[in-house]
Each structure stands twice: as structure tokens, then as C-alpha cells.
Scaffold this active site. Structure first.
Site, PDB file in Angstrom:
ATOM      1  N   GLY A 320      15.916  -0.573 -11.424  1.00  0.00           N
ATOM      2  CA  GLY A 320      14.840   0.178 -10.798  1.00  0.00           C
ATOM      3  C   GLY A 320      13.952   0.819 -11.843  1.00  0.00           C
ATOM      4  N   GLN A 321      12.911   1.474 -11.356  1.00  0.00           N
ATOM      5  CA  GLN A 321      11.959   2.116 -12.257  1.00  0.00           C
ATOM      6  C   GLN A 321      11.424   3.381 -11.602  1.00  0.00           C
ATOM      7  OE1 GLN A 321       9.029  -0.504 -13.801  1.00  0.00           O
ATOM      8  NE2 GLN A 321       7.876   1.087 -14.855  1.00  0.00           N
ATOM      9  N   GLY A 322      11.360   4.454 -12.389  1.00  0.00           N
ATOM     10  CA  GLY A 322      10.834   5.720 -11.895  1.00  0.00           C
ATOM     11  C   GLY A 322       9.650   6.185 -12.706  1.00  0.00           C
ATOM     12  N   GLY A 323       9.257   7.428 -12.474  1.00  0.00           N
ATOM     13  CA  GLY A 323       8.091   7.944 -13.161  1.00  0.00           C
ATOM     14  C   GLY A 323       8.296   8.147 -14.651  1.00  0.00           C
ATOM     15  N   GLY A 325      10.878   6.416 -16.553  1.00  0.00           N
ATOM     16  CA  GLY A 325      11.599   5.369 -17.260  1.00  0.00           C
ATOM     17  C   GLY A 325      12.129   4.296 -16.338  1.00  0.00           C
ATOM     18  N   SER A 326      12.822   3.322 -16.934  1.00  0.00           N
ATOM     19  CA  SER A 326      13.406   2.202 -16.210  1.00  0.00           C
ATOM     20  C   SER A 326      14.919   2.254 -16.355  1.00  0.00           C
ATOM     21  CB  SER A 326      12.870   0.874 -16.754  1.00  0.00           C
ATOM     22  OG  SER A 326      11.461   0.820 -16.651  1.00  0.00           O
ATOM     23  N   VAL A 327      15.621   1.729 -15.338  1.00  0.00           N
ATOM     24  CA  VAL A 327      17.079   1.741 -15.311  1.00  0.00           C
ATOM     25  C   VAL A 327      17.583   0.303 -15.361  1.00  0.00           C
ATOM     26  CG1 VAL A 327      19.141   2.490 -14.089  1.00  0.00           C
ATOM     27  CG2 VAL A 327      17.070   3.879 -13.989  1.00  0.00           C
ATOM     28  N   LYS A 341      19.373   4.354 -18.449  1.00  0.00           N
ATOM     29  CA  LYS A 341      18.021   4.810 -18.163  1.00  0.00           C
ATOM     30  C   LYS A 341      17.265   4.944 -19.482  1.00  0.00           C
ATOM     31  CE  LYS A 341      15.437   8.723 -16.224  1.00  0.00           C
ATOM     32  NZ  LYS A 341      15.547  10.057 -15.633  1.00  0.00           N
ATOM     33  N   ASP A 442      13.987  18.180  -8.070  1.00  0.00           N
ATOM     34  CA  ASP A 442      13.581  16.834  -7.635  1.00  0.00           C
ATOM     35  C   ASP A 442      14.641  16.217  -6.731  1.00  0.00           C
ATOM     36  OD1 ASP A 442      11.742  14.808  -7.461  1.00  0.00           O
ATOM     37  OD2 ASP A 442      12.340  13.811  -9.314  1.00  0.00           O
TER      38      ASP A 442
END
Length: 631
Positions: A320-323, A325-327, A341, A442
Site C-alpha cells: 500500500g501507499q500513504g501520504g 511513504g509506501s509499505v 514502511k 490520525d
């Protein structure tokens, strides 16, 4: 090294601009050229590789052969040598390399791709024929012998005759079309039936019309030397003398070139300074992180970038990918599966704050409902965190897919209640169980991971803040942090109260509503008879009127739905004072639904919320004790 490369580039650019300016001046009036000492080439013709493109008209390109002969190429007809150019009458005489124009005429074909046309004054229609014996006939004096055409199938001489005239073909002569499959009629040039001068073709052109310039003693050229459609007559250049307007134009071009170089140099200097400042900040951030890691006794293992690539098999599987970084999925040397991460170097908290937050908070936490940090990597610009791998991904994959694959129904309301209680326990531990209070800021379904038993674990502490565990604690923040739809009102505006651990409680309430409705609070509105209502507000209005939420479930499931909803409404009160602590939330989630009281309306104005809270707290002392005595 960067400065050196940029200075080299500037020097090259300056030289290029000055050279281009000089070249433009030198080519203001194009000098004639030639392949040798013979034919002079000037506008509209130009010699490729010797004269600039503006010195000639499109389609008038000539080349030089190895023997220094002038050559022109006609589409579909091949290359011919240029014998003479008459710039006044706009005619060109060409001939064959092997001095056999009749043979070339058999495949001659002028197309629209060339500006040249055949000159009708020097063209006629002729038929070729071959006679196997010496012809002696009264009409043969009108026949032209063509000795350059030769073929193994021909046993004697090839003749040509004007096809427009009546002629007698002897019986022992055959048309070449019957003998060597050549056309019976071929267009070729001739000069008044002079069979000794059949070696040339005469071509003409209509555009550009430069004959009038030649007649007046001037030369034809582009008026501004930029290959524009404007063509006119110019004075012939007189040696190396340059007109005053040309000198002025040259000075202007040089000034413009210098101005461009100065501008580019200024921009590059600014960019270099910015880059230096960024490099300095990066070094300071790296030092800050290293100092933090040295002072903190951490159990997580530190890995190098090379080990990180080996763990993730060169970052092969992206989870997955967030604001920030990427996992990626990975595996340690002992076979334990992990989630890695990798933080972005150009987005989010680029000063290392997010990395420090993650390590400072989760690195020392060991709780069933908080994801465990197993390792980390700090090397150059690479910053990565290694977590335990969660087989069932995140909570949002289940609650937001209920309408499509019925995952929510398969999970069951009892399991959802267990998940909600697990999240509350994890948050209560963050608020009360650590040496310092940890505010997550968060909380959302995407940050709730589920292991193989669907045990929830809170993750992603990039926005977390540490504070003391005083009885009353507020947090100072320079800017709002969190995700839209889950951020408490006081985080946006201090008019709603101070930012504190109650901001996490608000986010948890919004998460509970999404678990109940299976829909994102930020996107979905409920259609009613009168209008559309915001989903949380619609939920409150239904419960306040004693109506169900339209959810299909058994009796026990409906009781769980009602409990989760009522707790959520207490959590999302606009005034932070009216929200329970996570201790109070746990008490409500683990207790009976009958003991819960209806929360005040969270969607009334600020004034009405405050006054209604005072009334409710005055009349509901038992509920107040349930909510606040666990601080």
C-alpha cells in the site's frame, strides 16, 4: 561538483549564443557557393551541408558528388547531374551520370513532391524500336539512332522517332515494348531533332519567382533570413562591407544573448543556494536522528539499506501507499514476515520529525492492540520502519467493502464489537499506560491493522505527539494534523476548545460510525424525503426519535449496532469537555446498552451545545461519573 557542471553549462551556452549571433550576421546575405570551380549555386538553390537552410527554398537542395559535380535528386526518378542553371529564365539543365538520358526516361516520373516541371519547349513524344538489320528507307533520315541503350536481347541498333508524326515501321523492326518490355512511348528532351544532343533534360520552376530580381541585377532571398514566406529582392553583397543597420542588429542580438545568459546565471545561483541550504538541513536532520537513536535504548534492530533490499526482495511486493511513504512486504532471515514502511524523502515531514515520532512512540510500546516495531533503517536519505506483518491488512478493507462482497456480514457484529473494544484498549494504553501520554492524531480505519485472528492493532504514529499526563493537558499545534473526516473541530479552530487527548476520542467516534454504517463519513449523505442529511447527523436523529437504523441483523446484532452508535455519538461531541475519556469509552463498550444514556446533539450550534451540556451534566451525575472518573 554541481557548481562546476553548471558553470561549464553556462560557458557553453554563452559561447553558443555568441556564435549563433555571429553566424546569423555572416549569413544575413547568403553568399553563392559551388561544388568546384564550375556551377554557381545561390537562392533559391542551396548546397546541403555547406549553406544554412534559409539560403534555399524548400525542394531546391543540391549536393556535391565525390567528383565535385553538382547533383539534384528528383523524387521517384533518381539523381541527376546539374549542367546549367539559368536564374533569369528559371530553367535548369540536367543530365545523366552515364550520359544516357533516353534510358533514364523510361522510368522518369515527376511528382508533386518536387517544384520542377518539364520544359515543354524541349520535350516531345518518341517511340523506341529495334531493327535487326541495317535499315535503308526514305523515312529513316527522320529516325534518331540511340546508341547508349544496350541489352543482351538487342541484336542491333535502337532508333527513336517522333510519335506525333506519321512514320513507316519496316517489317523487320519491332517496338521495344515487344522485345525488352519497355514502354513504346517515352518523354525525353531534344533540341529541334538534333540527335547529337540527346544527353540533357530541361526543367523549369514557377515558384519562387526570382527572375525579376536577376534581371534587375539583384539577388532573390528571404527578406528577414528566417525561412519565412516573405521573399524579396536584395542588393548583392559587396565584399565584406556591412551596412550600418546590420551592425546595429548585431549589437542588439549580442545584448539579448548576454541578457539571457545573465538571467540564466541568476536563476542557477539561486537554485544552487537553495540546494546548499537543503543539503545542510538534510545533514542536520540526519545528525538529529542519529543523536536520538544513540540516546534512546531501543529494542528494535537497526538494518542497513542493503539488508532492507534483501528483506523486501528489492521492494518487489507493494502492500500500500500513504501520504508519507509506501509499505512493502518482506521476510526476516528467521522467516518472520514483516511490513516495511519506506518514508518519502520529499513529502510530509521531511525534517525527520515523522521518523522520530514513529520510533519514539511505537519503538518502546508492547501492547496487544498496538502494532510492534521490529526494526528500522537510517542510511543516507533512506528512512524505513519494519513492523510485524498483519495478515488481514487494515480495517477499511472490511467495513467499506460490505456493500459489494458482504465482508462485513461475514465478519459479524460480535467480531466488530471485539475490534472496537480492542482499538479502545490500545488508545487507552497510549493515553494512560505509557510514561508519557501519546496522542495519535490520525485514528482512522486505514491505520487499524488486523492480524490473523482479526485482533486490531493501531499503527502509523507519524503525526503523534508526546505530552505529560497531567490532569488537564492541552497541546499546542502550529497547524492542523490528521485526515479529513476524522479531525476534531478544535484542531481546526480553538473556538471549540483546546487540543488534547479528547481529539483522539473524536476520531474514534467517527471510526465507530463508519464501522456501523459501512460508509465513509466524508463522502456519503443519506437521502430523506425533504433533503439530504450528513450520515452521522442522520444516525443521531433516528436514535433520538427511537427509530432503527435500517440495518439487517438479529436481536443481538441490533443491540451491538445501537451500542456502538450511542458510544460514537458521545465521542463526536463538538465540545471536547463533553467527550468521555478512553476509559469511559471502554466502560460503555463493555457494559450493557440499557445503561447508556443518549448523548446531546453533536450537530447543534456551539452555544446550544455548551448550554445543553451543562443541563445534561447537572441531571446525569451517574453518567458523568462513568465518563470522567476513569481519568
Amino acid at each position: 561538483m554541481k557548481i562546476s557542471r553548471e558553470m561549464h553549462f553556462l560557458i557553453f551556452l554563452f559561447q553558443h549564443l555568441i556564435t549563433a549571433s555571429d553566424a546569423t550576421e555572416r549569413s544575413h546575405v547568403c553568399q553563392s557557393s559551388s561544388c568546384g570551380k564550375g556551377l554557381q549555386v545561390r537562392f533559391p538553390f542551396r548546397l546541403k551541408h555547406k549553406q544554412p537552410i534559409h539560403c534555399g527554398y524548400p525542394g531546391f537542395e543540391l549536393t556535391c558528388t565525390d567528383k565535385k559535380e553538382t547533383e539534384v535528386e528528383l523524387p521517384y526518378s533518381g539523381k541527376f547531374l546539374v549542367k546549367h542553371i539559368n536564374y533569369t529564365s528559371q530553367r535548369m539543365e540536367i543530365y545523366d551520370h552515364n550520359d544516357c538520358i533516353p534510358r533514364r526516361l523510361m522510368n522518369f516520373n515527376l511528382s508533386n513532391n518536387t517544384p520542377f516541371k518539364r520544359d515543354g519547349k524541349f520535350w516531345g513524344n518518341f517511340s523506341y524500336f529495334n531493327c535487326s538489320w541495317d535499315v535503308e528507307h526514305e523515312d529513316m533520315n527522320r529516325y534518331g539512332e540511340i546508341s547508349c541503350i544496350d541489352s543482351p536481347s538487342l541484336t542491333s541498333t535502337v532508333f527513336a522517332i517522333n510519335s506525333n508524326e506519321s512514320f513507316y515501321l519496316p517489317d523487320n523492326c519491332v517496338l521495344l515494348a515487344d522485345s525488352i518490355k519497355l514502354p513504346t512511348r517515352v518523354h525525353y528532351s531534344y533540341i529541334y531533332y538534333d540527335w547529337e544532343n540527346l544527353g540533357s533534360l530541361f526543367m523549369k520552376w514557377d515558384k519562387p519567382k526570382c527572375g525579376n530580381c536577376e534581371t534587375s541585377g539583384q539577388i532573390c532571398a528571404y527578406q528577414n533570413q528566417t525561412s519565412s514566406p516573405s521573399i524579396g529582392c536584395l542588393e548583392k553583397p559587396k565584399g565584406k562591407k556591412i551596412a550600418h543597420h546590420q551592425i546595429a542588429r548585431k549589437k542588439t542580438e549580442i545584448c539579448v544573448s548576454i541578457g539571457i545568459v545573465v538571467f540564466i546565471l541568476s536563476v542557477l545561483i539561486i537554485l544552487i543556494k537553495i540546494q546548499k541550504r537543503a543539503d545542510k538541513e538534510e545533514r542536520e536532520n540526519q545528525l538529529r536522528i542519529e543523536q536520538f537513536l544513540e540516546k534512546t535504548a531501543l529494542k528494535p534492530t537497526r538494518y542497513s539499506h542493503a539488508e532492507l533490499k534483501k528483506i523486501t526482495n528489492k521492494f518487489e511486493t507493494k502492500l500500500g501507499q500513504g501520504g508519507y511513504g509506501s509499505v512493502f512486504q518482506g521476510k526476516l532471515t528467521n522467516g518472520i514476515q514483516v511490513a516495511v514502511k519506506v518514508l518519502n524523502s520529499s513529502e510530509g515531514a521531511n525534517n525527520g520529525e515523522e521518523f522520530v515520532n514513529e520510533v519514539a512512540t511505537i519503538g518502546r510500546i508492547h501492547h496487544l492492540n498496538v502494532v510492534r516495531l521490529l526494526g528500522f533503517c537510517v542510511e543516507g536519505s533512506t528512512r524505513a520502519l519494519i513492523y510485524e506483518f498483519m495478515l488481514n491488512s487494515s480495517l477499511d478493507k472490511f467495513i467499506f467493502s460490505a456493500g459489494k462482497d458482504k465482508t462485513l456480514i461475514n465478519l459479524g457484529w460480535a467480531k466488530l464489537q471485539e475490534i472496537a473494544i480492542g482499538i479502545a484498549r490500545g488508545m487507552e494504553y497510549l493515553h494512560q499506560g505509557c510514561d508519557q501520554r501519546i496522542l495519535h492524531f490520525d485514528i482512522k480505519p486505514q491505520n487499524i491493522l488486523l492480524d490473523h485472528n482479526f485482533t486490531p492493532k493501531i499503527s502509523d504514529f507519524g503525526l503523534a505527539k508526546l505530552c505529560t499526563k497531567d490532569t488537564i493537558v492541552t497541546v499546542s499545534m502550529a497547524a492542523a494534523r490528521g485526515t479529513m473526516g476524522y479531525i476534531a473541530p478544535e484542531v481546526f479552530s480553538r473556538n471549540f476548545g483546546a487540543v488534547s487527548y479528547k481529539s483522539d476520542v473524536y476520531s474514534f467516534g467517527m471510526l465507530l460510525l463508519e464501522m456501523v454504517g459501512g460508509k465513509k463519513n466524508t463522502e456519503v449523505k443519506i437521502e430523506t424525503r425533504s433533503d439530504e442529511e450528513y450520515f452521522p447527523e442522520w444516525v443521531y436523529n433516528r436514535l433520538n426519535r427511537g427509530e432503527d437504523l435500517g440495518i439487517q441483523a438479529d436481536t443481538k446484532g441490533l443491540e451491538i449496532v445501537k451500542k456502538l452508535t450511542m458510544v460514537a455519538l458521545w465521542c463526536i461531541q463538538w465540545n471536547p469537555i463533553d467527550r468521555p475519556s478512553m476509559n469511559g469509552v471502554l466502560h460503555m463498550l463493555e457494559g450493557n446498552t440499557e445503561n447508556l444514556l443518549m448523548a446531546p446533539n453533536p450537530f447543534a450550534s456551539t452555544t446550544s451545545v455548551l448550554s445543553s451540556s451543562r443541563v445534561n451534566h447537572a441531571n446525569e451525575t451517574e453518567l458523568t461519573a462513568i465518563l470522567e472518573d476513569y481519568e
